[in-house]
Scaffold this motif. Structure first.
Motif, PDB file in Angstrom:
ATOM      1  N   ILE A 159      21.148  49.331  26.027  1.00 19.88           N
ATOM      2  CA  ILE A 159      22.346  49.262  27.092  1.00 19.88           C
ATOM      3  C   ILE A 159      22.277  47.814  27.761  1.00 19.88           C
ATOM      4  O   ILE A 159      21.468  47.286  27.708  1.00 19.88           O
ATOM      5  CB  ILE A 159      22.154  50.218  28.011  1.00 19.88           C
ATOM      6  N   LYS A 160      23.540  47.474  27.996  1.00 16.99           N
ATOM      7  CA  LYS A 160      23.746  46.358  28.999  1.00 16.99           C
ATOM      8  C   LYS A 160      23.550  46.685  30.401  1.00 16.99           C
ATOM      9  O   LYS A 160      23.058  46.020  31.111  1.00 16.99           O
ATOM     10  CB  LYS A 160      25.187  45.787  28.817  1.00 16.99           C
ATOM     11  N   ARG A 161      23.975  47.854  30.821  1.00 13.71           N
ATOM     12  CA  ARG A 161      23.808  48.322  32.041  1.00 13.71           C
ATOM     13  C   ARG A 161      23.586  49.790  32.205  1.00 13.71           C
ATOM     14  O   ARG A 161      23.972  50.550  31.555  1.00 13.71           O
ATOM     15  CB  ARG A 161      25.128  48.119  33.042  1.00 13.71           C
ATOM     16  N   ALA A 199      18.005  45.712  17.531  1.00 16.41           N
ATOM     17  CA  ALA A 199      17.472  44.793  16.295  1.00 16.41           C
ATOM     18  C   ALA A 199      18.652  44.544  15.362  1.00 16.41           C
ATOM     19  O   ALA A 199      19.609  45.584  14.930  1.00 16.41           O
ATOM     20  CB  ALA A 199      16.389  45.208  15.780  1.00 16.41           C
ATOM     21  N   SER A 200      18.748  43.492  14.283  1.00 15.09           N
ATOM     22  CA  SER A 200      19.612  43.533  13.418  1.00 15.09           C
ATOM     23  C   SER A 200      19.211  44.411  12.274  1.00 15.09           C
ATOM     24  O   SER A 200      18.141  45.039  12.356  1.00 15.09           O
ATOM     25  CB  SER A 200      19.374  41.941  12.718  1.00 15.09           C
ATOM     26  N   GLY A 201      20.100  44.794  11.562  1.00 13.59           N
ATOM     27  CA  GLY A 201      20.003  46.077  10.342  1.00 13.59           C
ATOM     28  C   GLY A 201      21.314  46.210   9.915  1.00 13.59           C
ATOM     29  O   GLY A 201      22.550  45.757  10.103  1.00 13.59           O
ATOM     30  N   ILE A 218      20.840  53.059  12.657  1.00 15.35           N
ATOM     31  CA  ILE A 218      20.779  51.858  11.888  1.00 15.35           C
ATOM     32  C   ILE A 218      19.223  51.374  11.232  1.00 15.35           C
ATOM     33  O   ILE A 218      18.387  51.800  12.060  1.00 15.35           O
ATOM     34  CB  ILE A 218      20.752  50.384  13.025  1.00 15.35           C
ATOM     35  N   ASN A 219      19.397  51.009  10.112  1.00 12.93           N
ATOM     36  CA  ASN A 219      17.943  50.840   9.537  1.00 12.93           C
ATOM     37  C   ASN A 219      17.603  49.339   9.445  1.00 12.93           C
ATOM     38  O   ASN A 219      18.509  48.538   9.372  1.00 12.93           O
ATOM     39  CB  ASN A 219      18.305  51.162   7.898  1.00 12.93           C
ATOM     40  N   LYS A 243      23.947  42.633  14.063  1.00 18.19           N
ATOM     41  CA  LYS A 243      23.089  41.697  14.519  1.00 18.19           C
ATOM     42  C   LYS A 243      22.412  42.250  15.851  1.00 18.19           C
ATOM     43  O   LYS A 243      22.991  42.949  16.466  1.00 18.19           O
ATOM     44  CB  LYS A 243      23.647  40.338  14.729  1.00 18.19           C
ATOM     45  N   LYS A 244      21.310  41.812  16.351  1.00 18.02           N
ATOM     46  CA  LYS A 244      20.793  42.160  17.583  1.00 18.02           C
ATOM     47  C   LYS A 244      21.627  41.825  18.741  1.00 18.02           C
ATOM     48  O   LYS A 244      22.160  40.610  18.959  1.00 18.02           O
ATOM     49  CB  LYS A 244      19.261  41.330  17.668  1.00 18.02           C
ATOM     50  N   ALA A 245      21.720  42.694  19.749  1.00 13.55           N
ATOM     51  CA  ALA A 245      22.552  42.699  20.791  1.00 13.55           C
ATOM     52  C   ALA A 245      24.075  42.834  20.531  1.00 13.55           C
ATOM     53  O   ALA A 245      24.868  42.771  21.450  1.00 13.55           O
ATOM     54  CB  ALA A 245      22.420  41.252  21.524  1.00 13.55           C
ATOM     55  N   ASP A 246      24.632  43.184  19.297  1.00 18.56           N
ATOM     56  CA  ASP A 246      25.861  43.541  19.051  1.00 18.56           C
ATOM     57  C   ASP A 246      26.179  44.848  19.732  1.00 18.56           C
ATOM     58  O   ASP A 246      25.417  45.702  19.440  1.00 18.56           O
ATOM     59  CB  ASP A 246      25.929  43.613  17.470  1.00 18.56           C
ATOM     60  N   ILE A 247      27.550  44.921  20.161  1.00 17.65           N
ATOM     61  CA  ILE A 247      28.070  46.256  20.778  1.00 17.65           C
ATOM     62  C   ILE A 247      28.516  47.145  19.710  1.00 17.65           C
ATOM     63  O   ILE A 247      29.167  46.712  18.898  1.00 17.65           O
ATOM     64  CB  ILE A 247      29.053  46.009  21.492  1.00 17.65           C
TER      65      ILE A 247
END
Length: 285
Positions: A159-161, A199-201, A218-219, A243-247
């Motif tokens: 989460i962001k917040r 994480a990216s996946g 997500i794998n 990608k990592k941190a994508d919403i």
């Protein structure tokens, strides 16, 4: 007297005949046949000169083409080197591929210059460039793998917040009050706030699932899978690369939920583990 005259005439005749026989004979050295032979040789030599000139021009053109190929390969090496500097986050001033390498040293005993065999020199240069290309490709592959591993390294909060409202393990069920097992952790927050990939996946689920409500799965490879449940809206589709941190979705309260939150799970080879160790991990860069 007649005898003396006859003797004189005889001696004179013998002397004349001896002179004619013994005097040097004049030989004609250049005749028409010799002239034809020399003309034929000159014509053949002219043809050989033309053939040599054509061969030399072909060799020079071949050297020009080879030199152009080597220059193109050097340009690619410079581009690859600059990319590696960027990927490895090295100091730009440390490896400046736009400048020739700095060299030097004290003057030493010199040797008599020997004209090089240009073809041999070009072959050696080509071999050296090929070796450097192979080394840089290996380095590029290793750095690329490292970057991928860092990107797929599961770490951080989904989460962001928001705040953690329920931990992993046994707890009292919010609906029945009975002691039940909780396969993930819950983060409560504002309805519609962003849920991010840790994480990216590759997205392997993006739909409703019983008990989870709207779920994103997500794998991340190497047996790692993460789940994000009770979403209000899903922003990705199955097959998407994130990608990592994508919403990936918005927080909601779909499924078996008492309020806006995200139920976050981490699975390794199909078995759930405590997400806390991954939430508190320091992300790799």
């Amino acid at each position: 007297m007649p005898v003396f005259v006859m003797l004189l005439v005889t001696l004179s005749g013998v002397g004349y005949l001896s002179y004619q026989y013994l005097r040097p004979k004049t030989t004609v050295i250049i005749d028409q046949n010799a002239t034809m032979v020399w003309l034929d040789r000159i014509e053949r030599q002219a043809v050989e000169v033309d053939e040599t000139r054509i061969y030399t021009e072909e060799q020079i053109n071949a050297l020009r083409i080879r030199l152009a190929e080597l220059q193109a390969r050097l340009t690619r090496l410079d581009a690859l080197g600059e990319r590696l500097v960027d990927v490895a986050s090295l100091d730009q001033g440390e490896f400046d591929f736009s400048l020739p390498p700095a060299v030097g040293g004290p003057e030493s005993k010199s040797f008599q210059y020997q004209p090089p065999d240009f073809v041999h020199v070009l072959d050696e240069l080509a071999a050296q460039i090929g070796n450097r290309e192979q080394q840089l490709r290996v380095l590029d592959s290793l750095l690329g793998d490292r970057k991928i591993q860092n990107a797929t390294f599961v770490a951080g909060r989904p989460i962001k917040r928001g705040w953690m409202s329920s931990r992993y393990g046994y707890r009292n069920d919010p609906f029945s009050g009975n002691l039940t097992w909780h396969d993930g952790v819950d983060f409560a927050g504002k309805n519609g706030s962003g849920i991010v990939a840790v994480a990216s996946g590759v997205v392997t689920w993006a739909s409703t699932r019983s008990g989870y409500g709207k779920l994103v799965e997500i794998n991340h490879g190497n047996g790692y899978v993460t789940r994000y449940a009770h979403c209000d809206e899903i922003l990705v589709e199955v097959g998407d690369v994130v990608k990592k941190a994508d919403i990936i979705s918005l927080m909601g309260s779909t499924g078996r939920s008492t309020g806006p939150h995200v139920h976050f799970e981490v699975l390794i080879n199909g078995k759930s583990v405590d997400p806390a160790k991954y939430i508190n991990r320091v992300a790799r860069f």
